[in-house]
Design a protein around this motif. Structure first.
Motif, PDB file in Angstrom:
ATOM      1  N   MET A   1       0.824  -1.195   0.000  1.00 46.01           N
ATOM      2  CA  MET A   1       0.000   0.000   0.000  1.00 46.01           C
ATOM      3  C   MET A   1       0.866   1.256   0.000  1.00 46.01           C
ATOM      4  O   MET A   1       0.535   2.218  -0.670  1.00 46.01           O
ATOM      5  N   LYS A   2       1.965   1.195   0.760  1.00 47.30           N
ATOM      6  CA  LYS A   2       2.854   2.352   0.792  1.00 47.30           C
ATOM      7  C   LYS A   2       3.453   2.630  -0.590  1.00 47.30           C
ATOM      8  O   LYS A   2       3.570   3.785  -0.996  1.00 47.30           O
ATOM      9  N   LEU A   3       3.810   1.548  -1.313  1.00 43.08           N
ATOM     10  CA  LEU A   3       4.371   1.728  -2.648  1.00 43.08           C
ATOM     11  C   LEU A   3       3.363   2.405  -3.568  1.00 43.08           C
ATOM     12  O   LEU A   3       3.722   3.292  -4.342  1.00 43.08           O
TER      13      LEU A   3
ATOM     14  N   VAL B   1       0.909   4.454  -2.683  1.00 44.64           N
ATOM     15  CA  VAL B   1       0.765   5.853  -2.275  1.00 44.64           C
ATOM     16  C   VAL B   1       1.955   6.682  -2.744  1.00 44.64           C
ATOM     17  O   VAL B   1       1.792   7.772  -3.302  1.00 44.64           O
ATOM     18  N   HIS B   2       3.160   6.159  -2.569  1.00 37.89           N
ATOM     19  CA  HIS B   2       4.346   6.893  -2.991  1.00 37.89           C
ATOM     20  C   HIS B   2       4.411   7.017  -4.518  1.00 37.89           C
ATOM     21  O   HIS B   2       4.790   8.064  -5.042  1.00 37.89           O
ATOM     22  N   SER B   3       4.028   5.974  -5.219  1.00 40.49           N
ATOM     23  CA  SER B   3       4.031   6.031  -6.686  1.00 40.49           C
ATOM     24  C   SER B   3       3.016   7.031  -7.205  1.00 40.49           C
ATOM     25  O   SER B   3       3.303   7.796  -8.132  1.00 40.49           O
TER      26      SER B   3
ATOM     27  N   LEU C   1       4.987  13.221   1.999  1.00 41.53           N
ATOM     28  CA  LEU C   1       5.174  11.782   1.860  1.00 41.53           C
ATOM     29  C   LEU C   1       6.620  11.351   2.103  1.00 41.53           C
ATOM     30  O   LEU C   1       6.877  10.186   2.333  1.00 41.53           O
TER      31      LEU C   1
ATOM     32  N   THR D   1       9.046   9.136  -2.058  1.00 43.83           N
ATOM     33  CA  THR D   1       8.285   9.832  -3.089  1.00 43.83           C
ATOM     34  C   THR D   1       9.158  10.843  -3.815  1.00 43.83           C
ATOM     35  O   THR D   1       9.048  10.998  -5.029  1.00 43.83           O
TER      36      THR D   1
END
Length: 75
Positions: free
Chosen positions: A1-3, A5-7, A36, A40
């Protein structure tokens, strides 16, 4: 999920930096994306560099012509 959001944040930052959005929207997006953090920012710099190279034509030789692509697929 973090990937994810950062993407997504990096993609928005690259689009804002390339001039797709008006200045007030770009500033607001930059403020949100800056929250972020480091991953990011790294994705943003890499994405912007790749977009600039693509716009300059650095990847034109990589694309296959449409006719050759059809021959390889058997049409």
């Amino acid at each position: 999920m973090k990937l994810l959001v950062h993407s997504l944040g990096a993609w928005l930052a690259v689009e804002a930096a390339s001039g797709r959005f008006s200045r007030p929207v770009a500033v607001g997006l930059a403020m949100l994306v800056s929250r972020l953090g480091g991953p990011t920012a790294a994705l943003t710099v890499a994405g912007f560099a790749i977009k600039q190279l693509h716009d300059a034509g650095a990847f034109d030789d990589i694309r296959m012509p449409q006719r050759a692509h059809r021959r390889l697929r058997g049409r």
